[in-house]
Design an enzyme around this catalytic site. Structure first.
Site, mmCIF file in Angstrom:
data_model
loop_
_atom_site.group_PDB
_atom_site.id
_atom_site.type_symbol
_atom_site.label_atom_id
_atom_site.label_comp_id
_atom_site.label_asym_id
_atom_site.label_seq_id
_atom_site.Cartn_x
_atom_site.Cartn_y
_atom_site.Cartn_z
ATOM 1 N N LEU A 281 6.304 0.306 -1.817
ATOM 2 C CA LEU A 281 6.506 -0.872 -2.563
ATOM 3 C C LEU A 281 5.608 -0.959 -3.662
ATOM 4 O O LEU A 281 5.815 -1.681 -4.972
ATOM 5 C CB LEU A 281 6.069 -2.273 -1.777
ATOM 6 C CG LEU A 281 7.346 -2.447 -0.726
ATOM 7 C CD1 LEU A 281 6.897 -3.463 0.055
ATOM 8 C CD2 LEU A 281 8.490 -3.068 -1.238
ATOM 9 N N GLU B 281 10.838 -4.038 5.826
ATOM 10 C CA GLU B 281 9.876 -3.496 6.842
ATOM 11 C C GLU B 281 10.080 -3.649 8.394
ATOM 12 O O GLU B 281 9.541 -3.263 9.232
ATOM 13 C CB GLU B 281 8.485 -4.207 6.501
ATOM 14 C CG GLU B 281 7.888 -4.028 4.996
ATOM 15 C CD GLU B 281 7.511 -2.733 4.755
ATOM 16 O OE1 GLU B 281 7.715 -1.721 5.480
ATOM 17 O OE2 GLU B 281 7.132 -2.438 3.534
ATOM 18 N N TYR C 1 0.752 -1.472 -0.155
ATOM 19 C CA TYR C 1 -0.014 -0.019 -0.111
ATOM 20 C C TYR C 1 0.732 1.342 0.116
ATOM 21 O O TYR C 1 0.338 2.418 -0.036
ATOM 22 C CB TYR C 1 -0.995 0.096 1.213
ATOM 23 C CG TYR C 1 -0.085 -0.400 2.449
ATOM 24 C CD1 TYR C 1 0.116 1.134 3.118
ATOM 25 C CD2 TYR C 1 -0.025 -1.363 3.026
ATOM 26 C CE1 TYR C 1 1.145 0.946 4.357
ATOM 27 C CE2 TYR C 1 0.550 -1.650 4.375
ATOM 28 C CZ TYR C 1 1.109 -0.260 4.918
ATOM 29 O OH TYR C 1 1.755 -0.650 5.998
ATOM 30 N N GLY C 2 2.116 1.232 0.050
ATOM 31 C CA GLY C 2 2.925 2.547 0.141
ATOM 32 C C GLY C 2 4.104 2.412 -0.802
ATOM 33 O O GLY C 2 3.928 2.179 -2.039
#
Length: 143
Positions: A15, A78, A12-13
């Site tokens: 990546l 992450e 969602y970001g």
């Protein structure tokens, strides 16, 4: 020797396609765009954070099929499980409408400004357009 399992990961970001960490997914198979089945809390402070509670909005992103090796690399990026924590969630596929289980990286606490739309890419594009408009207005007024 490692097994060659495949894993579904929902990003969602940074990546997502068009962001600086997307290169980590170049050997992975893009499956679909999707949205979380449940609502979560999305915020940002330069990078996005998704927290399980309180529920604010459904999160929009991209679904990838990744190898064991790529999942290990994503976990390192992450900081799983000490920074973000990877958990399986239900994702609704945009094209098929089917619900699939995929890994999503959660942050433990709310941090930064809320993203009410649940779409970090859309949010960043809106901020960029706002900056461009401010710069353009300043040029007009300062000419």
């Amino acid at each position: 020797m490692k097994t060659k399992n495949k894993h579904l990961v929902f990003v969602y970001g940074t990546l997502r396609e068009g962001f600086n960490n997307h290169y980590l997914l170049t050997t992975s198979k893009w499956i679909d765009y999707g949205i979380t089945d449940k609502k979560y809390y999305m915020s940002e402070l330069g990078i996005p954070f998704v927290v399980e509670k309180p529920d604010l909005t459904k999160i929009k992103g991209e679904l990838y099929e990744v190898s064991d090796d790529t999942l290990e690399i994503l976990d390192l990026l992450e900081g799983h499980p000490n920074f973000y924590e990877r958990k399986k969630v239900n994702i609704k596929s945009n094209f098929s409408g089917k619900i699939v289980k995929a890994w999503l990286y959660f942050y433990p606490v709310i941090k930064g400004r809320p993203i009410f739309s649940g779409d970090f890419k859309e949010y960043k594009e809106a901020l960029q357009n706002e900056e461009i408009n401010k710069i353009s207005q300043n040029k007009v007024f300062n000419s």
